[in-house]
Design a protein around this motif. Sequence first.
Motif, PDB file in Angstrom:
ATOM      1  N   ASP A  31      49.612  31.761  40.622  1.00 39.72           N
ATOM      2  CA  ASP A  31      48.822  32.144  42.382  1.00 39.72           C
ATOM      3  C   ASP A  31      48.155  30.584  42.253  1.00 39.72           C
ATOM      4  OD1 ASP A  31      48.768  34.695  41.467  1.00 39.72           O
ATOM      5  OD2 ASP A  31      46.721  35.246  41.146  1.00 39.72           O
ATOM      6  N   PHE A  32      48.541  30.583  43.856  1.00 40.55           N
ATOM      7  CA  PHE A  32      48.015  29.642  44.196  1.00 40.55           C
ATOM      8  C   PHE A  32      47.290  28.649  45.852  1.00 40.55           C
ATOM      9  CE2 PHE A  32      47.930  25.290  47.555  1.00 40.55           C
ATOM     10  CZ  PHE A  32      47.242  24.259  46.541  1.00 40.55           C
ATOM     11  N   ALA A  33      46.929  30.242  46.249  1.00 38.16           N
ATOM     12  CA  ALA A  33      45.849  30.138  47.153  1.00 38.16           C
ATOM     13  C   ALA A  33      46.603  31.429  47.858  1.00 38.16           C
ATOM     14  CB  ALA A  33      46.553  28.982  48.483  1.00 38.16           C
ATOM     15  N   TYR A  34      45.104  31.953  48.760  1.00 38.82           N
ATOM     16  CA  TYR A  34      45.192  33.166  49.347  1.00 38.82           C
ATOM     17  C   TYR A  34      44.360  33.547  50.922  1.00 38.82           C
ATOM     18  CZ  TYR A  34      40.709  33.688  46.646  1.00 38.82           C
ATOM     19  OH  TYR A  34      39.483  33.202  46.622  1.00 38.82           O
ATOM     20  N   THR A  35      44.982  33.761  51.311  1.00 42.05           N
ATOM     21  CA  THR A  35      44.333  33.733  52.883  1.00 42.05           C
ATOM     22  C   THR A  35      43.080  34.855  53.501  1.00 42.05           C
ATOM     23  OG1 THR A  35      46.147  35.388  54.200  1.00 42.05           O
ATOM     24  CG2 THR A  35      46.209  32.949  53.888  1.00 42.05           C
ATOM     25  N   SER A  36      43.325  35.776  52.406  1.00 42.53           N
ATOM     26  CA  SER A  36      42.106  36.695  53.256  1.00 42.53           C
ATOM     27  C   SER A  36      40.981  37.000  52.271  1.00 42.53           C
ATOM     28  CB  SER A  36      43.179  38.229  52.554  1.00 42.53           C
ATOM     29  OG  SER A  36      42.006  39.049  52.999  1.00 42.53           O
ATOM     30  N   PRO A  37      39.895  37.028  52.356  1.00 39.93           N
ATOM     31  CA  PRO A  37      38.756  36.844  51.882  1.00 39.93           C
ATOM     32  C   PRO A  37      38.276  38.047  51.295  1.00 39.93           C
ATOM     33  CG  PRO A  37      37.800  37.111  54.810  1.00 39.93           C
ATOM     34  CD  PRO A  37      39.196  37.275  54.079  1.00 39.93           C
ATOM     35  N   ASN A  38      38.888  39.207  51.282  1.00 41.19           N
ATOM     36  CA  ASN A  38      38.289  40.494  51.862  1.00 41.19           C
ATOM     37  C   ASN A  38      39.476  41.941  50.498  1.00 41.19           C
ATOM     38  OD1 ASN A  38      36.190  40.647  53.608  1.00 41.19           O
ATOM     39  ND2 ASN A  38      37.960  40.111  54.911  1.00 41.19           N
ATOM     40  N   ARG A  39      40.242  40.707  49.694  1.00 46.15           N
ATOM     41  CA  ARG A  39      41.377  40.827  48.494  1.00 46.15           C
ATOM     42  C   ARG A  39      40.768  41.914  47.614  1.00 46.15           C
ATOM     43  NH1 ARG A  39      46.212  39.023  48.237  1.00 46.15           N
ATOM     44  NH2 ARG A  39      46.380  39.685  46.649  1.00 46.15           N
ATOM     45  N   SER A  40      41.584  42.645  47.256  1.00 48.11           N
ATOM     46  CA  SER A  40      41.008  44.483  46.660  1.00 48.11           C
ATOM     47  C   SER A  40      42.161  44.553  45.813  1.00 48.11           C
ATOM     48  CB  SER A  40      40.215  45.253  47.129  1.00 48.11           C
ATOM     49  OG  SER A  40      41.015  45.787  48.226  1.00 48.11           O
ATOM     50  N   GLY A  41      41.714  45.461  44.857  1.00 47.87           N
ATOM     51  CA  GLY A  41      43.217  46.355  44.471  1.00 47.87           C
ATOM     52  C   GLY A  41      44.771  47.255  45.400  1.00 47.87           C
ATOM     53  N   LEU A  42      43.548  46.969  46.841  1.00 52.76           N
ATOM     54  CA  LEU A  42      44.624  47.683  47.547  1.00 52.76           C
ATOM     55  C   LEU A  42      45.701  46.627  47.747  1.00 52.76           C
ATOM     56  CD1 LEU A  42      42.485  48.138  50.473  1.00 52.76           C
ATOM     57  CD2 LEU A  42      43.665  50.280  49.363  1.00 52.76           C
ATOM     58  N   CYS A  43      45.547  45.286  46.972  1.00 50.10           N
ATOM     59  CA  CYS A  43      46.508  44.557  47.447  1.00 50.10           C
ATOM     60  C   CYS A  43      47.133  44.147  45.826  1.00 50.10           C
ATOM     61  CB  CYS A  43      45.704  42.810  47.647  1.00 50.10           C
ATOM     62  SG  CYS A  43      44.600  42.861  49.206  1.00 50.10           S
TER      63      CYS A  43
ATOM     64  N   GLU B 135      44.077  21.529  45.279  1.00 49.10           N
ATOM     65  CA  GLU B 135      43.686  22.225  44.738  1.00 49.10           C
ATOM     66  C   GLU B 135      43.853  24.091  44.990  1.00 49.10           C
ATOM     67  OE1 GLU B 135      40.447  22.278  46.992  1.00 49.10           O
ATOM     68  OE2 GLU B 135      41.756  20.420  46.029  1.00 49.10           O
ATOM     69  N   GLY B 136      43.656  24.616  45.665  1.00 49.92           N
ATOM     70  CA  GLY B 136      44.579  26.018  46.445  1.00 49.92           C
ATOM     71  C   GLY B 136      43.384  26.625  46.452  1.00 49.92           C
ATOM     72  N   GLY B 137      42.838  27.636  46.461  1.00 50.88           N
ATOM     73  CA  GLY B 137      42.109  28.377  46.631  1.00 50.88           C
ATOM     74  C   GLY B 137      42.182  29.591  47.494  1.00 50.88           C
ATOM     75  N   LEU B 138      40.686  29.817  47.972  1.00 47.44           N
ATOM     76  CA  LEU B 138      41.016  30.874  49.489  1.00 47.44           C
ATOM     77  C   LEU B 138      41.029  29.724  50.508  1.00 47.44           C
ATOM     78  CD1 LEU B 138      40.758  32.860  51.158  1.00 47.44           C
ATOM     79  CD2 LEU B 138      38.068  32.699  51.102  1.00 47.44           C
ATOM     80  N   ALA B 139      42.379  29.998  51.756  1.00 49.71           N
ATOM     81  CA  ALA B 139      42.301  28.876  52.520  1.00 49.71           C
ATOM     82  C   ALA B 139      41.208  28.693  53.425  1.00 49.71           C
ATOM     83  CB  ALA B 139      43.752  29.149  53.182  1.00 49.71           C
ATOM     84  N   THR B 140      40.990  27.762  54.887  1.00 50.29           N
ATOM     85  CA  THR B 140      39.946  27.462  55.812  1.00 50.29           C
ATOM     86  C   THR B 140      40.357  28.025  56.778  1.00 50.29           C
ATOM     87  OG1 THR B 140      38.434  26.483  54.582  1.00 50.29           O
ATOM     88  CG2 THR B 140      38.590  26.405  56.474  1.00 50.29           C
TER      89      THR B 140
END
Length: 392
Positions: free
Chosen positions: A103-115, A161-166
């Motif tokens: 995993d490098f990055a993701y765009t949603s701040p609301n990720r959960s088990g749905l994903c 460094e990746g992580g949650l995108a702005t």
Amino acid sequence: MAPAGAIVAGLFLLAALYCGTDPFNHRPMAKFPGFEVYPVELPPWSELPAARDAENRLQKAELRFVNQVQGPESITFDPLGRGPYTGVADGRILFWNGESWSDFAYTSPNRSGLCDPKPSLFSYLENEHICGRPLGLRFNKKTGDLYIADAYFGLLKVGPEGGLATPLTTEAEGVPFKFTNDFDIDEDGSIYFTDSSFNFQRRNFIQLVFTAEPSGRLLKYDSVTKETTVLLRDLQFPNGVSLSKDRSFFVFSEGNRGRLSRYWLKGDKAGTSELFAQLPGFPDNVRTNDKGEFWVAIHCRPTRLAYLLSIYPQLSKFLLKLPIPARMQFLLRLGGRLHAIIAKYSPEGKLLELLEDQQGKVVRAVSEVEEKDGKLWIGSVLMPFIAVLTLE
């Protein structure tokens, strides 16, 4: 009435009743009762590009990472040449370190088990607006930041460094983006990008194809002033964007119109657009190679049925009111199967090369083509792998 005639009449009546009531909501536009279908401006059928790849050279591609990546639309490499990086259907951006994916990055701040991983690509559609769906990806070669066009969360960036995108921008002229798709970054920090529709989200992309709704926009984000401006509007499924090598213009694709257009940034024509190339099919992303040539990913050629439905919208609207599921109507327009095409154009808009898999045996669908070190890295929003073709 004879028994046979009565049976036929009864079956006809049942069929008419089924078509009229659609009890199982099979109509492709069941969720959009007030939909309209729009005409598409196309050349005469006889003037559509007819070039073919008689050798079906895409069938020579190697399929990599099968079932390790779901729907890898865009493929990119960082300024150090590492990768590939790709966005997948569950909303993550993944990085290949040479041995495995991480995993490098993701765009949603609301990720959960749905994903969490699902059994098929279409299983993700219901929750895309929650999990995110990264489409176009580009690195800023000076800063190492990764820029992302997410269909639901707009234009974003994340550090090396990746992580949650702005988020950078999510609307223009007070109208929120519904389907942020692709982009390119100019040397001055300007980002040119597409919003494919301000009515249909990506999870309804088939409905956008069917209606040919002219609600797409071409936009510019100024990374200095943080302003977003609309360059062109009333586009029919605008998609890929790629700057010319000399940065005097960029090209962008329109899926329904099957063409590339050129938008001038410099010279006497600056701020205007014109036809760059009529394509042999329905395009997705565009990428420029080191020579300044444009690789265009094309989903398939138009069938005569698809052509007729494009120029006669009332015929298309009638068909869409029948209880024939969307996927069946989609395949019907494609001629019954997916069959990928890749085209390369010169900076002047001349067709230089055409690669095909006419039977869809290996590369059935293609969304983007990235040329690197004598190879084509081929992504697809519809397939669970990346294809790699060594150029001759």
